[in-house]
Design an enzyme around this catalytic site. Structure first.
Site, PDB file in Angstrom:
ATOM      1  N   CYS A 138       3.315  -4.928   6.546  1.00  0.00           N
ATOM      2  CA  CYS A 138       3.061  -4.799   5.113  1.00  0.00           C
ATOM      3  C   CYS A 138       4.286  -4.254   4.392  1.00  0.00           C
ATOM      4  O   CYS A 138       5.319  -3.974   4.990  1.00  0.00           O
ATOM      5  CB  CYS A 138       1.872  -3.865   4.876  1.00  0.00           C
TER       6      CYS A 138
ATOM      7  N   HIS B  37       0.828  -1.208   0.000  1.00  0.00           N
ATOM      8  CA  HIS B  37       0.000   0.000   0.000  1.00  0.00           C
ATOM      9  C   HIS B  37       0.861   1.255   0.000  1.00  0.00           C
ATOM     10  O   HIS B  37       2.102   1.197   0.076  1.00  0.00           O
ATOM     11  CB  HIS B  37      -0.948   0.005   1.204  1.00  0.00           C
TER      12      HIS B  37
END
Length: 417
Positions: A154, A146
């Site tokens: 992430c 992202h």
């Protein structure tokens, strides 16, 4: 008729805005924005179509995300790469929910995993846990690539970088690709790098990943990935009667002869590079996660932190000798739960202080009463002092005089005169 007029009016309004502030492309939803003219020209110059399939590779140690795209000959070529703004954890796979590890392995990303409304600008789900992860009993959810340059498990890019990666994926889906392959590695899987990490507890896992890495290096086509006996297998074909089972025995399978020959030749070169690297100086290896034990420590820290408890500012880290290092600086996450927990703990601390002060006051009063009792007891038991002659005279003189005779008589009586 009115609907058509409304759409026309809306278009005119958009054009007016675009005329003042930029193009229609610039005011389009971020998930729909096209690649820049420069990137579009680069794609064309490499013999690729706008909507041709893509593949993404990630390397943790190098902080790099690569976008590969299929050419007219069916092979893939590198289009562009991005410096990863931030990824979470250490080298090594993700083991459990909350261990803050960015995953490593081979994943498939389909249209349903794309998130145009992410809180982190734009995002897509990596697909963790895949069949291999589940076969190993590994857990975790919402592991993403992202924007927003922020990560707790992430891979994060800047918003501008994520804009392009998202556009590459969107265009590939529009061209008919049902899912693109995401390959996530700890480092570039060269023989020399494998030699650097030969003593790492994750080496066996990385050696397995390297087989898939080498398949792509040879063919420049994303490998066919299956899982059996709780391990990855690449570019294997069965008779079609026995499917691959992630936890079951691997079925009889073959690899195309040309690929098998090329793979064997490649392996020989990699083995030689590995051996040569052992006798050469190299950068020291980076820290890696030391298995499920360390992952569980971090996961426990994450749970406490998410509940708003005061914890070390950084997650704990396990050393190779089994010792645990934790930051001495404590804090809590600034969130509604954190503020609620802080208020609860403050109230509990105030109550505890009041109880301790009350207890101390009672103990002091008890001690004072006991000291007074002891003093009185000692005074009662002490012998009374004898009255001296001088005191007797003073005592007699102080009494009322009835007559001179009476006084003299008292004196005689007192002194026997």
């Amino acid at each position: 008729m009115s609907s058509s007029l409304f759409r026309a009016g809306a278009l005119i309004a958009l054009l007016a805005v675009a005329g003042c502030n930029g193009s229609l492309e610039e005011i389009a939803p971020k998930s729909e924005r096209a690649l820049s003219a420069k990137m579009t020209e680069l794609v064309r110059s490499k013999g690729m179509q706008k909507n041709s399939p893509i593949m993404v590779r990630i390397f943790k140690e190098e902080n790099v995300l690569e976008v590969w795209k299929q050419k007219s000959n069916g092979r893939y070529d590198l289009v562009t790469s991005y410096n990863i703004c931030k990824w979470s954890g250490k080298l090594g796979p993700k083991f459990t929910e909350g261990d803050r590890q960015a995953p490593e392995g081979f994943y498939a990303v389909g249209p349903g995993q794309m998130n145009p409304n992410s809180n982190y600008y734009l995002a897509f789900n990596t697909g963790y846990p895949n069949a291999y992860d589940r076969a190993q009993g590994r857990t975790g959810t919402h592991l993403m690539v992202h924007g927003a340059c922020s990560s707790s498990g992430c891979y994060s890019l800047t918003d501008a970088q994520m804009q392009e990666v998202y556009a590459f994926a969107r265009d590939a889906f529009a061209g008919g690709q049902t899912a693109f392959q995401l390959q996530a590695f700890p480092f570039r899987m060269t023989g020399a790098n494998m030699a650097r990490y030969k003593d790492d507890p994750n080496f066996a896992f990385w050696k397995m990943l390297k087989e898939g890495y080498d398949h792509f290096e040879i063919t420049k086509v994303p490998p066919k990935v299956d899982v059996c006996e709780k391990r990855y297998v690449f570019n294997r074909a069965t008779d079609g009667q026995t499917p691959f089972s992630p936890t079951g025995a691997c079925p009889a399978a073959t690899m195309p002869d040309t690929l098998a020959t090329a793979f064997q030749s490649h392996q020989s070169k990699e083995t030689a590079a590995f051996s040569a690297a052992l006798s050469k100086s190299a950068p020291p290896p980076k820290a890696s996660i030391l298995g499920i034990k360390e992952a569980s420590l971090v996961a426990d820290w994450s749970k406490k932190r998410s509940r708003g408890e005061r914890v070390p500012m950084e997650p704990p880290s396990m050393q190779k000798d089994g010792s645990v290092v934790a930051s001495s600086t404590m804090g809590r996450i600034d969130s509604p739960l954190g503020r609620k927990m802080a208020a609860i703990e403050a109230a509990e601390a105030a109550k505890k202080r009041a109880e301790e002060e009350k207890k101390l006051a009672a103990e002091r009063a008890k001690a004072d009463a006991e000291a007074k009792r002891i003093a009185l007891e000692e005074a009662r038991k002490a012998p009374k002092p004898e009255t001296t002659a001088e005191a007797k005279v003073e005592q007699a003189a102080a009494e009322p005089e009835s007559s001179v005779t009476a006084v003299r008589k008292r004196i005689r009586n007192l002194f026997g005169g």
